[in-house]
Write an enzyme that holds these catalytic residues in place. Structure first.
Site, PDB file in Angstrom:
ATOM      1  N   ASP A  88       3.140   5.987  -2.622  1.00 21.65           N
ATOM      2  CA  ASP A  88       2.763   5.579  -3.905  1.00 21.65           C
ATOM      3  C   ASP A  88       1.282   6.425  -4.085  1.00 21.65           C
ATOM      4  O   ASP A  88       0.352   5.832  -3.508  1.00 21.65           O
ATOM      5  CB  ASP A  88       2.800   4.247  -4.439  1.00 21.65           C
ATOM      6  N   GLU A 148       2.966   2.271   0.396  1.00 25.40           N
ATOM      7  CA  GLU A 148       3.193   1.057  -0.253  1.00 25.40           C
ATOM      8  C   GLU A 148       4.574   0.120   0.253  1.00 25.40           C
ATOM      9  O   GLU A 148       5.492   0.827   0.387  1.00 25.40           O
ATOM     10  CB  GLU A 148       3.403   1.163  -1.829  1.00 25.40           C
TER      11      GLU A 148
END
Lengths: 66, 510
Positions: free
Chosen positions: B93, B98
C-alpha cells in the site's frame, strides 16, 4: 452543550471512582522488581542498539503513507 | 440500534532495505510479500488468488458526496496483493507492506490477528533475506513515523449501523479519539510540528505520548495521506451499504503492547455501541479538537487542562473516566453483548485499571502502556549515557522499540504483558476467525485455492469450469461463519459441490 454537562464532568473529577480493587489491577511486576531489572535491560539495549545509531537514524526515511 | 462490533486493524509497516544504492520501498515491499507467498505455497500448496478490486471506492464520503479524484495507489494490480489463509489481506500500500487483519468478532480476536500479522511480517523478513543477494537485507518496523515528516498509518475498522447518522457518530466518538491516547499512545521521541497557540516551548525535542498527533491536521475529512483528520469520512463499507457502515479510524498508533491494542479497539467499540444505542447522555465538545489532541500528546504529567467548547477546563483523564463510567452503566443494562460479553468485561476491567494507574502513578503502567514502557526505558538510557533529547541515539532507540526482529526489538525487552499465547498466535497465522465471514474466505482458500480466481472482503470468485465464474457474495460480515459453513466446506470436495449446496448465496458474475 448544556450546563448540566459541564457540571457533570467537573463532578467526576472530584468523585471519579478510585478503584477499590486497585491491587489486582496493578501490573504484574512491582516497581521494585523493575528497578532491579533495569540495569540488566539497559545493558542488553546497549548490545542490540544499532552500532552506528546516527547513520541508522539518518537512513531511516519512509515515504508517507495513510 | 447497536449492532455487533465486528472490527479489524490495518497496519502499514515501516521498511528499510540495507545494501541497496537506491531504495525503492514499493519494490522492497513487493519482494518481502512475494517471497513469503512463494514460501507458503511451497509448504501448503495453496495458490495465491488475486485481490478483487470490484468493491473499492475510497472516494465515497460519509457526509454524502463522492470525490472522483480519489484513487488510492493501493489499487495497482501489478504490486503484490494477496489473501491469506487466515482471511487477512497482505499487500503493498503506497510505499509500505500492509497487513489488513481479517474481520474479527471482538477486540481480543483483533489482538490475536494483529499479533499474527507481526509473525507473518517476521517470517517474510526471513524469506526475503534468504532470496536477496548477499549484503542486502530488509527489516520491518511497526511504527507510524520516520521522524522526518513522514507518517504511515495503523487504522481501525468498526462495523456500524447505517441508520445512525454519521454526524452523531463523528461528534460522539471525537472526544474519545482525542483522549484515549493516554493509554493507546505508542510514544515518540521528539516533536515535528507546532501550531497556533502551541505552548510547547521547545518544538524540536522531548517525548510525547503518540507518534501520530503531529500529523493530524483536521477535525474531519476524507483524506488519509495529507491533512489527516481525527474523524475520517471514507464511506467504503465493503458490505451491504444499506445496512452497514465501516467506521475507518486513522488517528491511532500501532501498538507493540497487546493490552494497548485491546484497549484501543475495545474501548472504541464500546463507545461506538453506546452512540448507536443513544446511551451517551452528555455531549463533550473540545473547543479546538486538533490542538487538544496535540496538547494532550505532549503532556506526560496527564494533568494539563484543555478547554471544552463550554469554556470548562478538563484533563484527558476526566474525559476517559466519563466514558468509562458510562460504559459501566451500559454494561449494567446489557450493552456489552455488542462487543462480546466476556471480552467486554475484560475491556472494562482493563480500562478501569489503566485509568486508575495512570492517575496515581503512570510508571505503574509500564507493562501495558507503550508510551510508558518506552519512556521509562529511554529516559533511563538517556540518564545512563548523559544524552540530551536531541541525541540521535535516542531516536535510534525509539525506532528500535518497534523493530520486529526478535534479536533487535526493544519492545520485546520492555516487560510488556501478554494476553494472547504464542500458540494461539501461531494458530491465527493460518486459520481464520470462526465467527465472521473471514472464515469462509480463509477456509475456501485453504481447500479450493486452485479454483478461486479472486477474492475481496465481500466476495469470493470461483472458477467452476463453466463459461462464467461464480461469485459468492457475503454482504453481511456476520455471514459465512464456522457455525453455518464448517460442515458444508468439510463435506464437499469440489467448489461445484460446495456452491450447489449453498442456498441463495451464489450469483453469476458477468
Amino acid at each position: 452543550m448544556s450546563d448540566g454537562t459541564q457540571k457533570k464532568i467537573s463532578r467526576r473529577k472530584s468523585e471519579s471512582p478510585r478503584s477499590s480493587s486497585a491491587e489486582q489491577l496493578s501490573p504484574q511486576e512491582s516497581a521494585l522488581d523493575w528497578q532491579e531489572d533495569l540495569d540488566q535491560i539497559l545493558d542488553e539495549i546497549d548490545e542490540v542498539l544499532e552500532e552506528n545509531a546516527e547513520e541508522f537514524v539518518k537512513s531511516y526515511v519512509q515515504k508517507g503513507g495513510q | 440500534m447497536a449492532i455487533k462490533k465486528i472490527c479489524g486493524i490495518e497496519t502499514e509497516y515501516g521498511i528499510i532495505h540495507d545494501g541497496l544504492e537506491e531504495f525503492n520501498p514499493a519494490y522492497s515491499s513487493s519482494v518481502l510479500i512475494t517471497s513469503y507467498l512463494a514460501a507458503r505455497q511451497e509448504i501448503s500448496g495453496a495458490a495465491t488468488p488475486r485481490w478483487d478490486f470490484n468493491d473499492e471506492m475510497p472516494g465515497n464520503d460519509a457526509r454524502g458526496f463522492l470525490r472522483s479524484d480519489v484513487l488510492s495507489p493501493e489499487m495497482h494490480p501489478q504490486l503484490a496483493n494477496a489473501i491469506l489463509l487466515n482471511g487477512a489481506r497482505y499487500y503493498v500500500d503506497h510505499a509500505h507492506p500492509e497487513m489488513s487483519s481479517p474481520e474479527c468478532g471482538d477486540a481480543l480476536a483483533a489482538v490475536l490477528y494483529d499479533c499474527a500479522g507481526d509473525v507473518i511480517l517476521r517470517q517474510s523478513m526471513d524469506t526475503a533475506n534468504a532470496v536477496l543477494p548477499e549484503g542486502e537485507s530488509i527489516s520491518i518496523y511497526k511504527n507510524n513515523s520516520d521522524g522526518k515528516g513522514n507518517s504511515y498509518g495503523c487504522h481501525e475498522n468498526y462495523l456500524m449501523d447505517r441508520s445512525v447518522p454519521f454526524s452523531e457518530v463523528a461528534s460522539g466518538v471525537m472526544p474519545h479519539l482525542i483522549t484515549r491516547q493516554i493509554y493507546c499512545g505508542a510514544g515518540k521521541v521528539g516533536y515535528e510540528t507546532s501550531w497556533e497557540g502551541d505552548a510547547t516551548s521547545d518544538a524540536t525535542s522531548g517525548f510525547q505520548l503518540t507518534s501520530r498527533a503531529d500529523f493530524i491536521e483536521e477535525q474531519i475529512g476524507l483524506e488519509t495521506t495529507i491533512k489527516r483528520p481525527i474523524i475520517n469520512t471514507r464511506d467504503e463499507p465493503h458490505c451491504d451499504y444499506r445496512r452497514f457502515r465501516r467506521l475507518h479510524v486513522i488517528v491511532g498508533d500501532a501498538n507493540m503492547s497487546q493490552v494497548a491494542t485491546l484497549l484501543k479497539l475495545g474501548t472504541t467499540a464500546i463507545v461506538l455501541a453506546m452512540i448507536e444505542d443513544d446511551f451517551m447522555t452528555t455531549d463533550i465538545v473540545f473547543d479546538q479538537p486538533v490542538a487538544a489532541l496535540r496538547t494532550i500528546s505532549r503532556d506526560l504529567s496527564l494533568r494539563k487542562l484543555v478547554p471544552l467548547a463550554t469554556g470548562e477546563q478538563v484533563t484527558a483523564l476526566d474525559i476517559q473516566w466519563e466514558f468509562y463510567e458510562r460504559a459501566r452503566k451500559f454494561s449494567d443494562s446489557g450493552g456489552l453483548e455488542h462487543v462480546g460479553e466476556a471480552c467486554g468485561q475484560l475491556i472494562l476491567d482493563r480500562w478501569e485499571g489503566v485509568l486508575t494507574g495512570l492517575e496515581t502513578a503512570p510508571e505503574s503502567q509500564a507493562a501495558v502502556v507503550d508510551w510508558v514502557a518506552k519512556y521509562r526505558l529511554v529516559e533511563a538510557y538517556r540518564q545512563r549515557h548523559k544524552l540530551s533529547w536531541e541525541n540521535l541515539r535516542l531516536k535510534a532507540f525509539d525506532l528500535q522499540y518497534h523493530d520486529l526482529r526478535l534479536n533487535k526489538g526493544i519492545a520485546y525487552r520492555a516487560g510488556l504483558e501478554k494476553i494472547v499465547s504464542d500458540e494461539a498466535v501461531a494458530e491465527a497465522v493460518s486459520n481464520p476467525p470462526q465467527d465472521t465471514r473471514a472464515y469462509f474466505r480463509g477456509r475456501c482458500l485453504e481447500k479450493f485455492s486452485q479454483h478461486i480466481l479472486a477474492a475481496n472482503w465481500d466476495s469470493v470468485l470461483f472458477d467452476v469450469g463453466q463459461k462464467y465464474p461464480q461469485r459468492v457474495s457475503l454482504m453481511d460480515p456476520n455471514e459465512g461463519t464456522a457455525e453455518t459453513m464448517a460442515r458444508l466446506i468439510d463435506n464437499h470436495e469440489s467448489p461445484q459441490d460446495l456452491l450447489a449446496h449453498m442456498p441463495g448465496q451464489t450469483s453469476v458474475d458477468l
